[in-house]
Scaffold this active site. Structure first.
Site, PDB file in Angstrom:
ATOM      1  N   LYS A 178      30.969 -28.254  -3.802  1.00  0.00           N
ATOM      2  CA  LYS A 178      30.491 -27.141  -2.983  1.00  0.00           C
ATOM      3  C   LYS A 178      30.710 -25.869  -3.775  1.00  0.00           C
ATOM      4  CE  LYS A 178      28.930 -26.659   1.331  1.00  0.00           C
ATOM      5  NZ  LYS A 178      28.293 -27.654   2.191  1.00  0.00           N
TER       6      LYS A 178
HETATM    7  P1  NAD Z   1      21.683 -21.033   8.162  1.00  0.00           P
HETATM    8  O1  NAD Z   1      22.157 -19.915   7.324  1.00  0.00           O
HETATM    9  O2  NAD Z   1      20.272 -21.479   8.071  1.00  0.00           O
HETATM   10  O3  NAD Z   1      21.979 -20.684   9.704  1.00  0.00           O
HETATM   11  C1  NAD Z   1      23.227 -20.306  10.191  1.00  0.00           C
HETATM   12  C2  NAD Z   1      23.075 -19.906  11.648  1.00  0.00           C
HETATM   13  O4  NAD Z   1      24.371 -19.638  12.196  1.00  0.00           O
HETATM   14  C3  NAD Z   1      22.256 -18.626  11.846  1.00  0.00           C
HETATM   15  O5  NAD Z   1      21.444 -18.769  13.006  1.00  0.00           O
HETATM   16  C4  NAD Z   1      23.330 -17.573  12.104  1.00  0.00           C
HETATM   17  O6  NAD Z   1      22.856 -16.483  12.884  1.00  0.00           O
HETATM   18  C5  NAD Z   1      24.357 -18.388  12.861  1.00  0.00           C
HETATM   19  N1  NAD Z   1      25.696 -17.803  12.826  1.00  0.00           N
HETATM   20  C6  NAD Z   1      26.355 -17.278  11.764  1.00  0.00           C
HETATM   21  N2  NAD Z   1      27.543 -16.781  12.157  1.00  0.00           N
HETATM   22  C7  NAD Z   1      27.633 -17.002  13.481  1.00  0.00           C
HETATM   23  C8  NAD Z   1      28.613 -16.697  14.453  1.00  0.00           C
HETATM   24  N3  NAD Z   1      29.740 -16.084  14.121  1.00  0.00           N
HETATM   25  N4  NAD Z   1      28.381 -17.070  15.741  1.00  0.00           N
HETATM   26  C9  NAD Z   1      27.235 -17.688  16.077  1.00  0.00           C
HETATM   27  N5  NAD Z   1      26.269 -17.996  15.200  1.00  0.00           N
HETATM   28  C10 NAD Z   1      26.464 -17.650  13.923  1.00  0.00           C
HETATM   29  O7  NAD Z   1      22.686 -22.253   7.873  1.00  0.00           O
HETATM   30  P2  NAD Z   1      22.417 -23.814   8.061  1.00  0.00           P
HETATM   31  O8  NAD Z   1      21.889 -24.368   6.785  1.00  0.00           O
HETATM   32  O9  NAD Z   1      21.688 -24.052   9.330  1.00  0.00           O
HETATM   33  O10 NAD Z   1      23.917 -24.356   8.191  1.00  0.00           O
HETATM   34  C11 NAD Z   1      24.630 -24.316   9.435  1.00  0.00           C
HETATM   35  C12 NAD Z   1      25.855 -25.217   9.321  1.00  0.00           C
HETATM   36  O11 NAD Z   1      25.446 -26.546   9.022  1.00  0.00           O
HETATM   37  C13 NAD Z   1      26.847 -24.823   8.233  1.00  0.00           C
HETATM   38  O12 NAD Z   1      28.148 -25.117   8.691  1.00  0.00           O
HETATM   39  C14 NAD Z   1      26.478 -25.734   7.086  1.00  0.00           C
HETATM   40  O13 NAD Z   1      27.550 -25.948   6.209  1.00  0.00           O
HETATM   41  C15 NAD Z   1      26.105 -26.981   7.841  1.00  0.00           C
HETATM   42  N6  NAD Z   1      25.244 -27.905   7.121  1.00  0.00           N
HETATM   43  C16 NAD Z   1      24.001 -27.526   6.686  1.00  0.00           C
HETATM   44  C17 NAD Z   1      23.197 -28.462   6.043  1.00  0.00           C
HETATM   45  C18 NAD Z   1      21.789 -28.120   5.646  1.00  0.00           C
HETATM   46  O14 NAD Z   1      21.071 -29.047   5.261  1.00  0.00           O
HETATM   47  N7  NAD Z   1      21.349 -26.885   5.738  1.00  0.00           N
HETATM   48  C19 NAD Z   1      23.673 -29.764   5.803  1.00  0.00           C
HETATM   49  C20 NAD Z   1      24.947 -30.106   6.247  1.00  0.00           C
HETATM   50  C21 NAD Z   1      25.712 -29.173   6.914  1.00  0.00           C
END
Ligand code: NAD
Length: 511
Positions: A178
């Site tokens: 990561k």
């Molecule tokens: P992203 O940046 O596309 O979206 C993040 C979302 O979270 C946004 O809507 C943002 O407004 C919201 N957010 C941020 N801070 C916040 C808060 N304090 N309270 C409420 N909402 C809040 O990110 P993503 O890719 O959707 O990832 C989200 C989670 O999923 C992360 O923990 C990431 O590690 C995990 N994840 C993502 C993937 C992937 O394929 N993108 C895979 C595995 C895990």
């Protein structure tokens, strides 16, 4: 268990995530040498990157406004050359000054309909960057790139460890990694973030590769940035096309996989389908809370909505919205993603729903909670008041150790992150395979494979948790049983550790 970890005053994020590791290691009597190999990362790379930033217009503090009340407005025919940033500032591109009529006093100007701004000089800016390569015994390091103002070595170690367990649970031939950059993306333009990305990959060039370490998107990174990473890595190479698998999460037109954009949300939904089948409850009509409306949260909401579930509330970084009868998700997607005025891509301001506070969000009556934002959101107090039957951890580490204990005590089911959001990395593996084979699979093919992979590994974890080892046409949980019941998080770690341990025990350790 390391004494120093237990005794330390305040636990680090890494120590908290490793609690499940130590629990599972005790349970299966993990080989001590294997435990040693897995307790800390292989490599912790920390470095700095510098980029040139552009001049900015920063909103004037309200208390300074009176001093400029008679300042005439400035105007520019190239108004689009003022690029809005999500933090309320504007990037000042030079062409905004061409043929412009500007009145500047003490570095302050007035922009019609927008107010008073102070010009802030751009220049070189330095950012701290990280890549943690945790373990590669099962295959190349694999993990996302996060741009966020609060990242740290501690956080990336925890997330890189999680990737190691996740790739083992998904049974794909990758290890865990990561990384990312400590930056507030809301304060920088698209062009500046591209420069950050170019510098990040330039510095990592010798440390990554399709068979070494394969970055992917995470919070605040996306397919566009993945394309830039791929170009930067392959630039000047004799066989750039053979290296497309250096990053995953690319656009489908340049070697990305069908289904990748929604894969993490799709994987969460496959887990929920298995959970619902086991509990004997329908997903159609189920009431769902979704926190985070980015890549993962919006895809989960869209797929569940398509299956007839009611998404009753969505909570993102800028607001919370609620509709007792279920939100119109296609309309909400259009509001967040297709409205050019909504550059923060937030659900806030969605007219067809009621705004609520974050505290009210967690207390709503619902069946399913999907935390899909950042880590540490389901704390002890949140877990005390949440009313759902199951928490599906689409985000990484959304539940604190205290929150976890409360959920268990309240008998709320948990789908742990390392299986719940494994869909993303699983389809990343399919993307990497397609790149190596120079193939392009259909979405039906991708989702068919993903469904089998997620559901069979989820079933193994559930069997381990319930201590009901069995062999069916789809899965065989017998090699992973521990002879007693345990919780889902520990069961998932058992599956990961047994798969990783086999490599060390059969291949031996490096000398
Ligand atoms: P992203 O940046 O596309 O979206 C993040 C979302 O979270 C946004 O809507 C943002 O407004 C919201 N957010 C941020 N801070 C916040 C808060 N304090 N309270 C409420 N909402 C809040 O990110 P993503 O890719 O959707 O990832 C989200 C989670 O999923 C992360 O923990 C990431 O590690 C995990 N994840 C993502 C993937 C992937 O394929 N993108 C895979 C595995 C895990």
């Amino acid at each position: 268990m390391k004494a120093s970890r237990k005794d330390s005053h305040r636990k680090s994020i890494f120590d908290e995530t490793m609690e499940a590791f130590y629990r599972a290691a005790e349970l299966i009597k993990l080989n001590p040498r294997v435990r040693l190999e897995l307790e800390e990362p292989d490599f912790e790379h920390i470095f700095y990157i510098t980029i040139e930033t552009r001049d900015r217009l920063v909103p004037l503090a309200p208390e300074d406004e009176a001093h400029f009340k008679d300042l005439p407005a400035s105007s520019s025919p190239a108004a689009e050359a003022l690029e809005p940033l999500a933090n309320g500032q504007f990037v000042l591109h030079r062409r905004a000054l061409l043929k412009a009529d500007i009145t500047l006093r003490e570095g302050v100007l007035r922009i019609p309909k927008r107010g008073l701004f102070r010009i802030e000089k751009g220049g070189p800016k330095k950012f701290k960057a990280y890549r943690i390569q945790y373990n590669q015994v099962r295959g190349p390091y694999k993990g996302g790139v996060r741009y966020h103002k609060d990242v740290s070595l501690d956080l990336f170690k925890a997330l890189a460890a999680d990737m190691t367990w996740k790739t083992a649970i998904a049974d794909i031939p990758f290890g865990g990694a990561k990384g990312g950059v400590r930056i507030d993306p809301q304060a920088y333009s698209k062009e500046e973030l591209e420069r950050v990305t170019l510098r990040f990959i330039y510095k990592l060039k010798n440390l990554i590769g399709p068979f070494v370490d394969i970055p992917a998107p995470d919070v605040n990174t996306n397919p566009e940035l993945m394309a830039i990473m791929m170009r930067q890595y392959t630039d000047g190479a004799r066989t750039p096309h053979a290296m497309r698998g250096v990053v995953t999460g690319k656009d489908v037109r340049i070697g990305g996989s069908e289904g990748r954009a929604k894969a993490t949300g799709q994987g969460t939904v496959y887990c929920l389908e298995e959970w619902a089948r086991w509990r004997g409850v329908p997903l159609a009509g189920a009431r769902v809370l979704v926190q985070g409306f980015g890549n993962v949260g919006s895809a989960t909401a869209e797929i569940l909505h398509g299956m007839g579930a009611k998404i009753v509330a969505v909570h993102d970084a800028f607001g919370c919205i609620h509709d007792e009868n279920g939100l119109d998700i296609p309309a909400l997607l259009a509001h967040a993603y297709n409205d050019p005025g909504n550059f923060r891509r937030t659900v806030a301001g969605f007219a067809a729903a009621k705004p609520i506070s974050p505290a009210e969000f967690w207390e709503l009556d619902a069946d399913i909670a999907v935390p899909a934002a950042l880590g540490g959101e389901i704390t002890g107090p949140v877990a005390e008041k949440i009313k759902v039957k199951v928490v599906a951890e689409a985000a990484n580490g959304p539940t604190t150790a205290e929150g976890n204990a409360v959920l268990r005590a309240r008998k709320i089911d948990l789908i742990p992150d390392i299986i719940c959001n494994a869909g993303g990395v699983t389809v990343s593996y399919y993307e990497w395979l397609q790149n190596l084979r120079m193939e392009h699979w259909t979405e039906t093919e991708v989702n068919g494979r993903l469904e089998r992979a997620i559901k069979s590994n989820y079933a193994i974890i559930r069997d381990v948790a319930l201590d009901k080892p069995q062999k069916t046409a789809e899965h065989d949980s017998r090699p992973f049983a521990v002879g007693r019941e345990t919780d889902m998080r520990t069961a998932a770690m058992v599956l990961a550790l047994k798969r990783i341990e086999a490599h060390y025990l059969l291949e031996g350790f490096s000398q």
